[in-house]
Design an enzyme around this catalytic site. Structure first.
Site, short mmCIF file in Angstrom:
data_model
loop_
_atom_site.label_atom_id
_atom_site.label_comp_id
_atom_site.label_asym_id
_atom_site.label_seq_id
_atom_site.Cartn_x
_atom_site.Cartn_y
_atom_site.Cartn_z
N GLN A 127 3.78 -22.59 -34.25
CA GLN A 127 2.47 -22.22 -33.74
C GLN A 127 2.24 -20.72 -33.99
O GLN A 127 3.19 -19.95 -33.79
CB GLN A 127 2.39 -22.48 -32.22
N GLU B 104 5.88 -25.94 -26.31
CA GLU B 104 5.77 -27.34 -25.88
C GLU B 104 6.12 -28.38 -26.93
O GLU B 104 5.38 -29.35 -27.13
CB GLU B 104 4.34 -27.56 -25.37
N HIS C 36 4.44 -25.27 -16.91
CA HIS C 36 3.43 -24.97 -17.93
C HIS C 36 3.69 -25.79 -19.20
O HIS C 36 2.79 -26.48 -19.69
CB HIS C 36 3.46 -23.46 -18.22
N GLU C 37 4.90 -25.72 -19.70
CA GLU C 37 5.20 -26.43 -20.96
C GLU C 37 5.06 -27.93 -20.78
O GLU C 37 4.58 -28.63 -21.67
CB GLU C 37 6.59 -26.06 -21.49
N HIS D 4 1.53 -29.05 -21.04
CA HIS D 4 1.07 -29.10 -22.43
C HIS D 4 1.23 -30.48 -23.06
O HIS D 4 0.59 -30.78 -24.06
CB HIS D 4 1.87 -28.12 -23.30
N ASP E 7 -2.12 -15.00 -34.71
CA ASP E 7 -1.12 -14.25 -33.93
C ASP E 7 -1.70 -12.92 -33.43
O ASP E 7 -1.32 -12.43 -32.36
CB ASP E 7 0.12 -13.94 -34.77
N TYR F 156 -5.54 -17.92 -21.60
CA TYR F 156 -4.79 -18.43 -20.45
C TYR F 156 -5.54 -18.17 -19.15
O TYR F 156 -5.79 -19.09 -18.36
CB TYR F 156 -3.44 -17.73 -20.34
#
Ligand code: BES
Ligand code: ZN
Length: 635
Positions: free
Chosen positions: A140, A270, A294-295, A298, A387, A395
């Site tokens: 990612q 994730e 959090h992960e 996802h 990036d 977020y």
């Protein structure tokens, strides 16, 4: 403003890919890797089952970046191909002439591309692990193209079969077809749920595993396996069950975690079904498990329902933070109920709001620091490396927007129905912000709530820069003690009389949990930014909070050091600086390393910061190395 009265300022096609992804449908992919630890490269092949969407397509273009392409075979025959010029940030197109292939039909055809990675691959890092050679990847946002030729856009999903040969145990982005912790020569994984290229992943090293729940294991090298197990086993299955109640059943088989070596550039990633985690989460007090929540979230928001391009990244991350905080809040509520608390629901909301207060603080901080064009929820990324646009905005502004919508539409109970609906309707798909808004209208309109939606200032929320309208009032119960304590220190600093002296009993550090300590430090950093901080204040702080110096919680370590570096006067030879720079050389999590070098450069010495980086650079993952370098160049 009604939804037809505003326009979303993003591109209709994903601008971050040079592929012809919109002219083909990918039915299936089979990816084969052969890892060489000697040459630090991967030899591979990928077979796609494709169908033309448009009959007229004569060329098929895949994304690549610094990849060697050895051959292209379509339906059993070699075909000519050409690699265009590599140009940053999007790489080089791999052009394949389709004129002779199933022209004018939508018949599926099979294409196999053989390739090998080069030392310029930005997705992988070969390193020395604690117990032997280690390889991991991070694709990612747009690094998958440097690992294998693909339609490298989150618009495209397909099911995968993975096959990897390596002298060490491996994990990839699917369920292992044999137990994956014993040593074999070939490891197989299957991913029947369609996934995007950015979720493709490979890890290989001396991995061992241990259970952390009925459907979960943690994988890591031996030395940290036991502490990682302890850190996660308490919450893992609880998190999954709360998420399932909130959304719907977990659809990916098992949910495992994989603790990577410390150069892993993120807190977590994730990957299905092996969520990658930084070892900095293992702080021996479970105070960072919310990254795991959090992960896990996802796996619904991001992995099942995905942003169509990185311009709509807030749909992935804003939703995920929203769900993460719902999960942590709901679990807190459950614990309080079990402990006989008189109002567990309120306690759960207080917990949730506390995380939002911390989030608001980081949102303010981000808005003050970054280029304003990256502070809107919907971005324009034409020509931009995603990036470079990464920040806390998607977020925090994203999750805050969802909290606002929840309130606007009538609270959690009303919104919960929408959550289930949204994830059901959009699973296995990718969507943009427009589709999200339409889904809100389609769901709430028939309930007579279109007017409530019309009250939303969509344009400001989605296209507006800077802080969003402050339209949610948080319950500050858990935060008050932290902000009060910070005020006490400001008073102590500002008044020189003995009446405002601080002693140990005033400080009462013990009653704060880790996240309250973080908010306390965060508030102190903000408040101290407005005044002149005396030597007396700093030395008294240090006296009462010596425990911070030894903390294993890196969130606290970074903030504590920030406070001192900004207000004290330090040279490279001071212990605080030496310890901090050693720490920066031992972790690769960009959330710490990027601000860390900025602090050294601004408040200690620029040359020292640069030489510290130069000494450590081979340790960092290529993505992290590149971003630190960009920061140095910008200053
Ligand atoms: N998917 C992200 C990590 C990511 C984002 C990688 C963009 C590459 C590009 C992951 O879910 C994430 O958000 N990680 C956070 C932790 C989280 C608790 C906010 C991180 O790494 O800090
Ligand atoms: Zn995330």
């Amino acid at each position: 403003m009604t939804k037809s009265q505003f326009q979303i300022l993003s591109n209709s096609r994903d601008p971050c890919t040079v592929s012809s992804y919109d002219e083909f449908a990918v039915r299936h992919a089979q990816l084969h890797f052969d890892i060489s630890f000697d040459t630090k490269s991967i030899l591979g092949s990928v077979t796609y089952l494709l169908q033309r969407v448009s009959l007229s397509s004569k060329t098929l273009v895949f994304d690549t970046s610094h990849l060697n392409i050895n051959s292209v075979i379509i339906n059993g025959s070699n075909v000519p191909f050409a690699i265009g010029e590599q140009s940053e940030p999007y790489g080089a197109p791999l052009d394949i002439n389709l004129e002779d292939v199933t022209t004018g039909t939508t018949e599926p055809f099979e294409i196999t591309i053989s390739f090998s990675t080069t030392d310029k691959c930005t997705a992988i890092q070969f390193i020395k692990g604690d117990t032997g050679p280690f390889l991991f990847s991070q694709c990612q946002a747009i690094h998958a193209r440097s690992l294998f030729p693909c339609f490298d856009t989150p618009s495209v999903k397909c099911p995968y079969e993975f096959l990897v040969s390596s002298p060490y145990p491996c994990t990839m982005s699917g369920m292992p077809l044999q137990p994956s912790d014993g040593r074999q020569s070939v490891y197989k994984f299957t991913q029947p749920v369609p996934i995007c290229s950015y979720l493709v992943s490979i890890t290989s090293g001396n991995l061992e595993s241990s259970p952390i729940g009925p459907r979960s294991k943690v994988y890591s090298e031996r030395p940290i396996l036991e502490s990682a197990t302890w850190e996660f086993e308490h919450d893992m299955e609880n998190f999954i069950q709360v998420a399932e109640d909130l959304i719907f059943s977990y659809e990916w088989g098992n949910y495992n975690t994989l603790v990577l070596p410390s150069s892993f550039p993120y807190g977590g990633m994730e990957i299905p079904v092996f969520t990658q985690l930084t070892p900095t989460l293992i702080c021996k007090d479970r105070s960072q498990v919310k990254v795991l929540a959090h992960e896990l979230a996802h796996l619904w928001s991001g992995n099942l329902v995905t942003n169509k391009s990185w311009e709509h990244f807030w749909l992935n991350e804003g939703w995920t933070v929203y769900l993460e905080r719902r999960i942590i809040g709901a679990l807190h509520e459950k614990l309080c109920r079990e402990a006989g608390d008189s109002n567990p629901k309120l306690a759960g909301k207080q917990r949730r709001d506390f995380d939002y207060i911390l989030g608001w603080s980081s949102l303010q901080d981000t808005v003050n620091k970054i280029d304003l064009k990256f502070t809107s929820l919907v971005l324009n990324l034409k020509g931009v490396d995603p990036d470079d646009s990464m920040s806390r905005i998607p977020y925090e502004k994203g999750s805050y927007f969802l909290y606002y919508l929840e309130n606007q539409l009538g609270g959690t109970e009303v919104f919960d129905e929408f959550i289930k609906h949204y994830f059901t309707v959009f699973k296995y798909q990718s969507l943009d912000t427009q589709a999200f808004i339409e889904a809100l209208y389609e769901f709430f309109g028939p309930q007579g709530k279109a007017e409530l939606l019309d009250e939303v200032d969509w344009n400001t929320w989605l296209n507006g820069e800077g802080l969003p309208p402050q339209l949610v009032t948080f319950d500050t119960t858990m935060a008050d003690s932290c902000t009060d304590m910070a005020k006490k220190w400001v008073d102590f600093n500002n008044n020189d009389d003995s009446a405002t002296n601080i002693n140990e009993s005033d400080v009462d550090v013990g009653s704060f949990d880790a996240s309250q300590n973080i908010l306390f430090l965060e508030t102190l950093i903000e408040e101290f930014g407005k005044i002149s901080v005396s030597e007396k204040t700093l030395s008294t702080l240090q006296k009462f909070y010596t425990s911070y110096l030894k903390t294993c919680n890196s969130e606290i370590k970074l903030r504590w050091t920030t406070l001192f570096l900004i207000h004290g006067s330090y040279s490279p030879k001071d212990q605080l600086v030496m310890e901090f720079s050693d720490w920066l050389g031992s972790i690769g999590r960009m959330k710490y390393v990027l601000p860390g070098y900025k602090l050294l450069s601004k408040y200690v010495d620029h040359e020292f910061a640069l030489s510290t980086f130069q000494n450590n650079q081979s340790f960092y993952h290529p993505i992290c190395r590149q971003l630190i370098l960009k920061n140095f160049k910008a200053n």
